[in-house]
Design a protein around this motif. Sequence first.
Motif, PDB file in Angstrom:
ATOM      1  N   ASN A   1      -3.189  -7.402  -2.208  1.00 56.14           N
ATOM      2  CA  ASN A   1      -3.831  -8.717  -2.098  1.00 56.14           C
ATOM      3  C   ASN A   1      -5.236  -8.694  -2.691  1.00 56.14           C
ATOM      4  OD1 ASN A   1      -1.591  -9.823  -0.872  1.00 56.14           O
ATOM      5  ND2 ASN A   1      -2.364  -9.546   1.205  1.00 56.14           N
ATOM      6  N   ARG A   2      -5.923  -7.596  -2.542  1.00 56.05           N
ATOM      7  CA  ARG A   2      -7.244  -7.468  -3.165  1.00 56.05           C
ATOM      8  C   ARG A   2      -7.142  -7.461  -4.685  1.00 56.05           C
ATOM      9  NH1 ARG A   2     -11.034  -3.185   0.200  1.00 56.05           N
ATOM     10  NH2 ARG A   2     -11.197  -4.390   2.146  1.00 56.05           N
TER      11      ARG A   2
ATOM     12  N   THR B   1       0.371  -3.898   1.054  1.00 55.26           N
ATOM     13  CA  THR B   1       0.076  -5.304   0.809  1.00 55.26           C
ATOM     14  C   THR B   1      -1.400  -5.610   0.990  1.00 55.26           C
ATOM     15  OG1 THR B   1       2.304  -5.830   1.588  1.00 55.26           O
ATOM     16  CG2 THR B   1       0.751  -7.653   1.426  1.00 55.26           C
TER      17      THR B   1
ATOM     18  N   LYS C   1      -6.585 -10.931  -5.788  1.00 60.89           N
ATOM     19  CA  LYS C   1      -7.806 -11.721  -5.673  1.00 60.89           C
ATOM     20  C   LYS C   1      -8.763 -11.442  -6.824  1.00 60.89           C
ATOM     21  CE  LYS C   1     -11.767 -12.474  -2.608  1.00 60.89           C
ATOM     22  NZ  LYS C   1     -12.421 -12.068  -1.338  1.00 60.89           N
TER      23      LYS C   1
END
Length: 488
Positions: free
Chosen positions: A161-162, A157, A165
């Motif tokens: 998440n990067r 995760t 983004k």
Amino acid sequence: MAELASLVQRLEVAVTRLEAVSGPGGGGAGGSGAVSAYVEAYDALVSGPVGEYMSLSKKIGGDVQKHADMMQRAFSAERQLLLKASSSQKPAESVLTSLLAPVSKVIQEVQSFRETNRSSPLFNHLSAVSESVPALGWVAMAPKPGPYVKEMQDAATFYTNRVLKDYKEKDKMHVDWVKAYLSIWTELQNYIKQHHTTGLTWSKTGPVASAGPAGPAGPGGPAPPPPGPPPPPMDFGGSSGGDSGPDTRNALFASINKGSAITKGLKHVSDDQKTHKNPALRAQGGPIHSSPKPFTPPAPRPTAAAPATARKLPPVLELDGKKWKVENQEGAQGLVIDDTELKQVVYAFKCNNSTLQVKGKINSITIDNCKKLGLVFDDVVGIVEVINCRDVKVQVMGKVPTISINKTDGCHVYLSKDSLSCEIVSAKSSEMNVLVPGSDGEFVSVCVCVCVCVCVCVYGGVYTWTVWKVMGLIHKAGLVTCFGKPID
């Protein structure tokens, strides 16, 4: 009689159907019949979330597609293990290790691919897969395989998440890729909870699993060959050995008891028969036997060329999207990044004996695995990170809110008058010095002690140095005197 013939015919049809389902080997997984229920459920998992992940990886292409091909082989290797477990009993630990070897090998390939492609633009994708692929080892994580998969999913995760983004506003395909990949581990947890709650479920009726590639042989298979004949018994009473009876032993002890007279039977060797005193004998043919030489260790073999000389990556100084990449610089004095924007970041990797100047105001700066690098920058609105470095110098010309120093040996931080309120956080580092401008314009050095976390704060010209240590709970350890001024 007609009713009996009809019953016999129906019985033959039923037997034919049962033989077709069970296969020639008698087991569903070993022949051509139906597989176990949990193997079918695993196939549904592979055709569902795994299939969607493979499809999106193929659309993205590049390193992500290569990584996905490795993952497909990993899931196929795990299916072979489940197929064997569905028709075989649990083997010994040594055999079980051999059965797990194909899955373990592919997991290592997936992780190695990420390490050899750290400069890939899709590095976050590769890291998400590499950090979570050990979840396929749940087959050996009894009695709680489900929580183990959840732990590996949480590790992925951080990198997914990067990806979200970076691509949330750019390309929806990468967002769908993240959802599809994480759904694999979510569905795998549900699958384990339903079929393998406390560990891999083995058959209770089949033969014990073996490490061979083929399944266990059926009851009609050939029997193993019989063992060979036993060796012939040793003849302890024979006369073939060195001891032929009591007479020989008595003769041996009698010769030993002669004392000094035992040497009377030896022949005297004159000087003309000694090779070391008669050069003529040495000139004759035949090898001269010498005494054994003392042991000398073998000379070390020349080692192969260092990997660094075999693969030297080219230097990089370029803008990739919103990231300035400064990589593999050796002895480069005068590197300058001047065309900067507020949303951009700078990432310096493996830069040695070089200097880098960043002009303007940017988001953040990261220095990773650098040696003897000098960094000068104007303003940073986020954080400046120094990671895995040695003997680096960082100078602030404008403002910076936070400086982080991790796993670094030797770091000098020069603060400007406008940056005296910044926080400096360090962990697992040594030889750190913070230099602040004094009243005469010269820099005054402050040595930062080695501890778990150090925070240096400067307010209004009054210097405060607070040291925090972790001892069960984080607590204030005390205040010290800085620059000869006592702290109230």
